[in-house]
Write an enzyme that holds these catalytic residues in place. Structure first.
Site, PDB file in Angstrom:
ATOM      1  CG  LEU A  36      19.254  -1.503  59.904  1.00 28.65           C
ATOM      2  CD1 LEU A  36      17.846  -1.519  59.330  1.00 28.65           C
ATOM      3  CD2 LEU A  36      19.230  -1.164  61.381  1.00 28.65           C
ATOM      4  CE  LYS A  40      30.383 -15.347  48.784  1.00 31.23           C
ATOM      5  NZ  LYS A  40      30.530 -16.831  48.729  1.00 31.23           N
ATOM      6  CG  ASP A 155      15.808 -19.045  54.907  1.00 31.67           C
ATOM      7  OD1 ASP A 155      16.213 -19.960  55.653  1.00 31.67           O
ATOM      8  OD2 ASP A 155      16.487 -18.048  54.620  1.00 31.67           O
TER       9      ASP A 155
END
Length: 371
Positions: A36, A40, A155
């Site tokens: 999906l 990193k 975020d």
């Protein structure tokens, strides 16, 4: 309310209630289909629970990143998900597994993917204003619950809002709590990564954050959902940060073709430089744009922009180093700031943000994952 579990000086919860299983993940789940998303330090894969046949999303998180032990960051993310388990608009946590190198979060699978995909879709597939109203209500309801309990997400962006289904349009799920913090009387300065198009001016100027910091991001998010473009993205990094610090926003008819004046007024109540003057989540839910009734109209005019390319991962959950898929030069900032339990606690920061250092380009930074 969040319980009194241990919390460090940066607002990270260091104790969880979920049992971390050490038996093999593959004994209980089968991985299916393609990934999906990949980043990193994490990868998200669809999986099926063997005993129930139910689909889930498994987020594999590396415990060591850049040579540092980041297990406590993952524990904090689990703790926030535990707290939010009664929140219908936050992705639900099913189970947790741990190996020598990874922690695996088994999460609800939001099959509709990111709302980002429809934010920049062609006219026939773009959100209508009525769609945005319904989704904005859900986002604000979920965020209001977090804020009432002194939790900031930090975020919020289209890549971190998933849909239970794309056709028909389902409900939202807020994801990626890797940067989230509990704010109870936290005064310590810390470092954090963020995507510049969605960060508030106080982050750029090293001023303390509050729940109002999330509200700025919701203002940017709503702008993108309605207009199909990023309000602050400039031709280079200097212009992007200048646009944010000066609140240079285009509300012209060319950008908001066919969009109601109430919608624009709603965005203006959030894209305010002074965080004390921004509308709260509770106030937003009472705004006439969300509480009123608009006449149905055609899909919004959302043009494809080079600054809003498809992200590398279609359904992803970002770790503390997200990239900005909305940027030709993928800008990532490191901002040092303080946490405040209320706006009244806010004090001037330690100086202004420096733009002298070069930022990595899109090819040098991979998008972190959200699920």
């Amino acid at each position: 309310m969040l319980d009194s579990r241990m919390m460090n000086k940066n607002g990270m919860v260091s104790s969880i209630q979920t049992r971390i299983r050490t038996d093999l993940f593959k004994n209980n789940y089968d991985l299916v289909g393609k990934e999906l998303g990949r980043g990193k330090f994490a990868v998200v894969k669809k999986c099926i629970e063997k005993k129930t046949g139910k689909e889930h999303a498994a987020k594999f998180l590396r415990k060591r990143r850049k040579g540092e032990d980041c297990r406590l960051d993952i524990i904090n993310e689990i703790a926030i998900l535990e707290f939010a388990k009664s929140n219908p608009y936050v992705v639900s946590l099913h189970e947790v597994y741990e190996t020598t190198s990874e922690i695996i979060l088994v999460l609800e699978c939001a099959a509709g993917g990111e709302i980002f995909n429809q934010c920049v879709a062609d006219n026939d597939e773009a959100f209508t204003e009525q769609d945005v109203i319904r989704l904005a209500r859900q986002i604000l309801t979920g965020v209001a619950c977090l804020h009432r309990n002194n939790v900031v997400h930090l975020d919020l962006k289209p890549q971190n809002i998933l849909l239970t289904s794309a056709r028909p349009l389902g409900d939202i799920r807020i994801v990626d709590f890797g940067l989230s913090r509990r704010m109870d009387n936290m005064k310590e300065v810390r470092e954090i990564l963020g995507t510049p198009e969605y960060v508030a001016p106080e982050i750029l100027s090293y001023e303390p954050i509050s729940t109002a910091t999330d509200m700025w991001s919701i203002g940017v998010l709503t702008y993108v959902m309605l207009a199909g473009e990023s309000p602050f993205l400039g031709n280079d990094k200097q212009e992007t940060y200048l646009n944010i610090s000066q609140v240079n926003v285009d509300y012209s008819e060319d950008v908001f073709e066919g969009v109601s004046s109430l919608a624009i007024d709603f965005i203006k109540s959030l894209l305010v430089k002074n965080p004390r003057e921004r509308a709260t989540a509770e106030e937003c839910l009472k705004h006439p744009w969300l509480s009123g009734h608009l006449h149905p109209r055609p899909h919004l005019h959302s043009s494809h922009l080079s600054s809003l390319d498809e992200p590398e991962a279609s359904q992803s959950e970002s770790d503390p180093e997200p990239e900005s898929p909305a940027s030709p030069q993928n800008l990532v900032i490191v901002a040092s700031y303080s946490l405040c339990s209320s706006l009244s606690d806010m004090k001037p920061g330690r100086g202004t943000f420096s733009f002298n250092e070069p930022f990595l380009t899109k090819t040098e930074i991979k998008q972190e994952l959200i699920c």
